[in-house]
Design a protein around this motif. Structure first.
Motif, PDB file in Angstrom:
ATOM      1  N   MET A  94     -24.385   0.456   1.389  1.00  0.00           N
ATOM      2  CA  MET A  94     -23.176   0.016   0.713  1.00  0.00           C
ATOM      3  C   MET A  94     -21.938   0.428   1.512  1.00  0.00           C
ATOM      4  SD  MET A  94     -24.264  -1.490  -2.064  1.00  0.00           S
ATOM      5  CE  MET A  94     -22.782  -1.577  -3.060  1.00  0.00           C
ATOM      6  N   LEU A  95     -20.884  -0.336   1.348  1.00  0.00           N
ATOM      7  CA  LEU A  95     -19.590  -0.024   1.942  1.00  0.00           C
ATOM      8  C   LEU A  95     -18.632   0.340   0.812  1.00  0.00           C
ATOM      9  CD1 LEU A  95     -17.641  -0.048   4.427  1.00  0.00           C
ATOM     10  CD2 LEU A  95     -17.149  -2.434   3.862  1.00  0.00           C
ATOM     11  N   HIS A  96     -18.080   1.562   0.848  1.00  0.00           N
ATOM     12  CA  HIS A  96     -17.161   2.033  -0.178  1.00  0.00           C
ATOM     13  C   HIS A  96     -15.739   1.967   0.376  1.00  0.00           C
ATOM     14  CE1 HIS A  96     -20.384   3.528  -2.804  1.00  0.00           C
ATOM     15  NE2 HIS A  96     -20.995   3.872  -1.676  1.00  0.00           N
ATOM     16  N   ILE A  97     -14.850   1.343  -0.380  1.00  0.00           N
ATOM     17  CA  ILE A  97     -13.466   1.139   0.067  1.00  0.00           C
ATOM     18  C   ILE A  97     -12.530   1.891  -0.856  1.00  0.00           C
ATOM     19  CG2 ILE A  97     -11.647  -0.586   0.348  1.00  0.00           C
ATOM     20  CD1 ILE A  97     -13.636  -2.449   1.426  1.00  0.00           C
ATOM     21  N   THR A  98     -11.632   2.645  -0.269  1.00  0.00           N
ATOM     22  CA  THR A  98     -10.636   3.402  -1.020  1.00  0.00           C
ATOM     23  C   THR A  98      -9.252   2.946  -0.592  1.00  0.00           C
ATOM     24  OG1 THR A  98     -12.118   5.313  -1.069  1.00  0.00           O
ATOM     25  CG2 THR A  98      -9.793   5.701  -1.597  1.00  0.00           C
ATOM     26  N   ARG A  99      -8.456   2.612  -1.568  1.00  0.00           N
ATOM     27  CA  ARG A  99      -7.075   2.204  -1.283  1.00  0.00           C
ATOM     28  C   ARG A  99      -6.128   3.272  -1.813  1.00  0.00           C
ATOM     29  NH1 ARG A  99      -9.825  -2.165  -2.926  1.00  0.00           N
ATOM     30  NH2 ARG A  99      -9.962  -3.930  -1.482  1.00  0.00           N
ATOM     31  N   PRO A 100      -5.265   3.770  -0.968  1.00  0.00           N
ATOM     32  CA  PRO A 100      -4.303   4.781  -1.456  1.00  0.00           C
ATOM     33  C   PRO A 100      -3.334   4.162  -2.453  1.00  0.00           C
ATOM     34  CG  PRO A 100      -3.769   4.091   0.780  1.00  0.00           C
ATOM     35  CD  PRO A 100      -5.082   3.468   0.446  1.00  0.00           C
ATOM     36  N   HIS A 101      -3.153   4.831  -3.588  1.00  0.00           N
ATOM     37  CA  HIS A 101      -2.247   4.346  -4.612  1.00  0.00           C
ATOM     38  C   HIS A 101      -0.831   4.840  -4.329  1.00  0.00           C
ATOM     39  CE1 HIS A 101      -5.374   2.683  -7.188  1.00  0.00           C
ATOM     40  NE2 HIS A 101      -6.083   3.772  -6.921  1.00  0.00           N
ATOM     41  N   ALA A 102       0.113   3.949  -4.385  1.00  0.00           N
ATOM     42  CA  ALA A 102       1.505   4.335  -4.153  1.00  0.00           C
ATOM     43  C   ALA A 102       2.043   5.118  -5.345  1.00  0.00           C
ATOM     44  CB  ALA A 102       2.356   3.093  -3.910  1.00  0.00           C
ATOM     45  N   THR A 103       2.717   6.214  -5.077  1.00  0.00           N
ATOM     46  CA  THR A 103       3.327   7.017  -6.140  1.00  0.00           C
ATOM     47  C   THR A 103       4.552   6.291  -6.690  1.00  0.00           C
ATOM     48  OG1 THR A 103       4.735   8.194  -4.586  1.00  0.00           O
ATOM     49  CG2 THR A 103       2.540   9.118  -5.001  1.00  0.00           C
ATOM     50  N   PRO A 104       4.955   6.617  -7.926  1.00  0.00           N
ATOM     51  CA  PRO A 104       6.170   5.986  -8.473  1.00  0.00           C
ATOM     52  C   PRO A 104       7.389   6.194  -7.574  1.00  0.00           C
ATOM     53  CG  PRO A 104       4.957   7.085 -10.210  1.00  0.00           C
ATOM     54  CD  PRO A 104       4.267   7.453  -8.932  1.00  0.00           C
ATOM     55  N   THR A 105       7.480   7.388  -6.968  1.00  0.00           N
ATOM     56  CA  THR A 105       8.625   7.654  -6.092  1.00  0.00           C
ATOM     57  C   THR A 105       8.619   6.721  -4.889  1.00  0.00           C
ATOM     58  OG1 THR A 105       8.578   9.979  -6.744  1.00  0.00           O
ATOM     59  CG2 THR A 105       9.814   9.418  -4.747  1.00  0.00           C
ATOM     60  N   ALA A 106       7.432   6.547  -4.263  1.00  0.00           N
ATOM     61  CA  ALA A 106       7.335   5.666  -3.102  1.00  0.00           C
ATOM     62  C   ALA A 106       7.641   4.222  -3.491  1.00  0.00           C
ATOM     63  CB  ALA A 106       5.943   5.771  -2.491  1.00  0.00           C
ATOM     64  N   THR A 107       7.165   3.805  -4.663  1.00  0.00           N
ATOM     65  CA  THR A 107       7.445   2.443  -5.133  1.00  0.00           C
ATOM     66  C   THR A 107       8.943   2.231  -5.340  1.00  0.00           C
ATOM     67  OG1 THR A 107       5.295   2.389  -6.245  1.00  0.00           O
ATOM     68  CG2 THR A 107       6.921   0.740  -6.909  1.00  0.00           C
ATOM     69  N   LEU A 108       9.608   3.253  -5.946  1.00  0.00           N
ATOM     70  CA  LEU A 108      11.050   3.160  -6.171  1.00  0.00           C
ATOM     71  C   LEU A 108      11.810   3.083  -4.844  1.00  0.00           C
ATOM     72  CD1 LEU A 108      13.425   3.213  -8.152  1.00  0.00           C
ATOM     73  CD2 LEU A 108      13.369   5.727  -8.003  1.00  0.00           C
ATOM     74  N   ILE A 109      11.414   3.897  -3.878  1.00  0.00           N
ATOM     75  CA  ILE A 109      12.079   3.887  -2.569  1.00  0.00           C
ATOM     76  C   ILE A 109      11.909   2.537  -1.891  1.00  0.00           C
ATOM     77  CG2 ILE A 109      12.008   4.870  -0.250  1.00  0.00           C
ATOM     78  CD1 ILE A 109      11.308   7.568  -1.548  1.00  0.00           C
ATOM     79  N   GLU A 110      10.698   1.998  -1.956  1.00  0.00           N
ATOM     80  CA  GLU A 110      10.438   0.705  -1.312  1.00  0.00           C
ATOM     81  C   GLU A 110      11.228  -0.405  -1.988  1.00  0.00           C
ATOM     82  OE1 GLU A 110       8.961  -1.940   1.401  1.00  0.00           O
ATOM     83  OE2 GLU A 110       8.749   0.262   1.398  1.00  0.00           O
ATOM     84  N   THR A 111      11.336  -0.358  -3.314  1.00  0.00           N
ATOM     85  CA  THR A 111      12.054  -1.400  -4.049  1.00  0.00           C
ATOM     86  C   THR A 111      13.547  -1.365  -3.764  1.00  0.00           C
ATOM     87  OG1 THR A 111      10.406  -1.261  -5.816  1.00  0.00           O
ATOM     88  CG2 THR A 111      12.481  -2.366  -6.339  1.00  0.00           C
ATOM     89  N   THR A 112      14.092  -0.168  -3.640  1.00  0.00           N
ATOM     90  CA  THR A 112      15.549  -0.026  -3.474  1.00  0.00           C
ATOM     91  C   THR A 112      15.942   0.194  -2.013  1.00  0.00           C
ATOM     92  OG1 THR A 112      15.397   2.366  -3.876  1.00  0.00           O
ATOM     93  CG2 THR A 112      15.774   0.940  -5.784  1.00  0.00           C
ATOM     94  N   ARG A 113      15.015  -0.060  -1.089  1.00  0.00           N
ATOM     95  CA  ARG A 113      15.288   0.228   0.320  1.00  0.00           C
ATOM     96  C   ARG A 113      16.540  -0.473   0.817  1.00  0.00           C
ATOM     97  NH1 ARG A 113      12.068   2.212   4.236  1.00  0.00           N
ATOM     98  NH2 ARG A 113      10.224   2.002   2.915  1.00  0.00           N
ATOM     99  N   GLY A 114      16.706  -1.738   0.486  1.00  0.00           N
ATOM    100  CA  GLY A 114      17.842  -2.494   0.984  1.00  0.00           C
ATOM    101  C   GLY A 114      18.997  -2.599   0.014  1.00  0.00           C
TER     102      GLY A 114
END
Length: 471
Positions: A400-420
């Motif tokens: 089997m192949l197990h895939i893990t995706r890192p979950h973005a923290t609320p802080t990182a999501t807020l920074i990315e949304t308000t970047r510009g």
């Protein structure tokens, strides 16, 4: 594969000589009856002056139509000698290295004409004779000399329309002798002449559309012979430009096959400086393929739709099997068949890994039409691909192949949304200040316009502005 062959759609937009290799390719892959192909080849070349080749095809196709080939050869020889004699004065100048150096060094064609007239007694009619002689050489199948004569004609000639015709002829001659870098230069020159007609015969919208359609078809020879990087990437840059994409959607939607194939072939190729990412090409093309499906669809375009629009992996896997056969039998794409299949499998793998967290390696191998051993090697290479954006581990016991995706923290999501946000706020503030500072001047202009009768309503476009946009 005869169902998906595009030769009949391509030939109407090609010169006779450019269409000959396409029919020869059909003879090699034998997807049509040999008798029909032989007759089609004869019908194509009988309008040229390659009488030896025409006679050979006349015998192969067993054409009942009688033709006196000896007489035709004699007439062709006489015409050749006549044109050669008219062009002889200019040909002597071309053969003189000192004269050629003087003429090439002059950027101004008027100076070249004055030099030819004063030192060599050559007028514009004799220069045009060089064009006609090069054109006749082309009809005889002497593509190398034709390209050479047309090249020198372009150095001398001030005629815009004849120069455009010479560029078309030189492009075709360079293609047929395999001079791909020189052909690419001609593609760029013709594109510039078409996009900026400046009162030439292509200034009319319909003529411009037709010229762009021809250039798109002729450039296929050039781009697919320049390789994966320079060629396919150059095709994407040209075909996806607004004017030429509109041409494809309007008059030749069958070229979407080559657009999609080029995007898939260059999917993992290094991105040249100043170009857009291949991922954007795939996304844009998925929307275009969906939009134009009512006009044109084949296994190559259908594969993209199945994968990125419908997310139907089973259908995409089945479609890829057919698409591989289509690509291998296509005149332009056959040399890229392995790259196409390899990159198409990568696309399937990426989509598969994005929508699953736990993947059976055997199932994925089956989806990719690979054996279990080949599938394991494939997945190892897939994990090494840094663009996956996931962490993957292989469980050899369970296969089997197990895939893990890192979950973005609320802080990182807020920074990315308000970047510009700060930049956009600053831009709005500056725009508001500019508008507030310009109001008194605008009122003064309006008042003067009302008193003097010379004012124009704000926001009004000059006459013809809408026409320029439409053009």
């Amino acid at each position: 594969m005869a169902e998906y062959d595009l030769t009949q759609k391509l030939i109407p937009h090609l010169d006779r000589h450019l269409a000959i290799p396409l029919l020869n390719h059909l003879s090699d892959i034998a997807i049509f009856p040999a008798e029909e192909l032989a007759k089609a080849q004869y019908d194509l070349v009988k309008g040229t002056n390659m009488h030896g080749y025409v006679e050979e095809l006349h015998e192969q196709a067993k054409i009942a139509e009688p033709r006196d080939f000896e007489k035709l050869r004699a007439e062709a020889t006489a015409r050749y000698q006549e044109l050669q004699e008219k062009a002889q004065p200019v040909m002597k100048v071309i053969e003189d290295p000192d004269a050629v150096a003087k003429l090439r060094s002059g950027v101004d064609k008027d100076k070249n004409l004055d030099l030819l007239k004063s030192e060599y007694q050559i007028d514009i009619d004799q220069i045009n004779a060089l064009y006609h002689f090069g054109q006749y050489q082309y009809t005889l199948g002497a593509y190398g000399p034709a390209a050479n004569f047309l090249y020198h004609f372009l150095i001398f000639s001030p005629s815009v329309d004849l120069n455009i015709s010479a560029h078309w002829g030189k492009l075709a001659a360079n293609i047929l002798v395999g001079e791909w870098e020189a052909a690419l230069v001609e593609v760029k020159d013709l594109r510039d002449a078409i996009d900026n007609p400046h009162g030439t015969s292509m200034a009319k919208p319909l003529a411009q559309l037709q010229a762009r359609t021809w250039l798109l078809h002729w450039s296929l020879f050039v781009f697919f012979n320049l390789g994966e990087g320079q060629g396919c990437q150059g095709l994407l840059d040209m075909f996806l430009s607004p004017a030429y994409l509109n041409t494809i959607q309007t008059s030749c939607p069958h070229l979407l096959r080559y657009l999609v194939a080029a995007a898939i072939i260059t999917r993992r190729a290094p991105k040249p400086a100043g170009t857009r990412g291949n991922r954007d090409h795939v996304k844009d093309l998925t929307k275009i393929v969906q939009m134009e499906e009512y006009q044109y669809s084949d296994p190559v375009t259908g594969f993209l739709k199945d994968l990125f629009a419908d997310f139907d992996l089973n259908q995409a896997q089945q479609r890829l099997t057919v698409a591989e056969s289509v690509v291998r039998s296509d005149f332009f794409l056959s040399g890229f068949a392995d790259e196409f299949v390899d990159n198409a499998r990568w696309l399937i793998s990426e989509v598969f890994c994005r929508i699953h967290r736990r993947i059976d390696i055997g199932q994925l191998s089956k989806t990719l039409n690979l054996s279990n051993e080949e599938g394991e090697k494939w997945i190892v290479n897939l994990i090494r691909d840094s663009r996956m954006g996931v962490e993957a581990k292989i469980d050899l016991k369970e296969n089997m192949l197990h895939i893990t995706r890192p979950h973005a923290t609320p802080t990182a999501t807020l920074i990315e949304t308000t970047r510009g946000l700060a930049f956009r706020s600053q831009a709005i503030h500056i725009a508001m200040q500019s508008t507030a500072g310009g109001e008194p001047q605008q009122r003064e202009r309006g008042e003067r316009g009302q008193r003097g009768g010379r004012g124009r309503p704000r926001g009004g476009a000059p006459s013809g502005g809408r026409e320029e946009v439409a053009a």
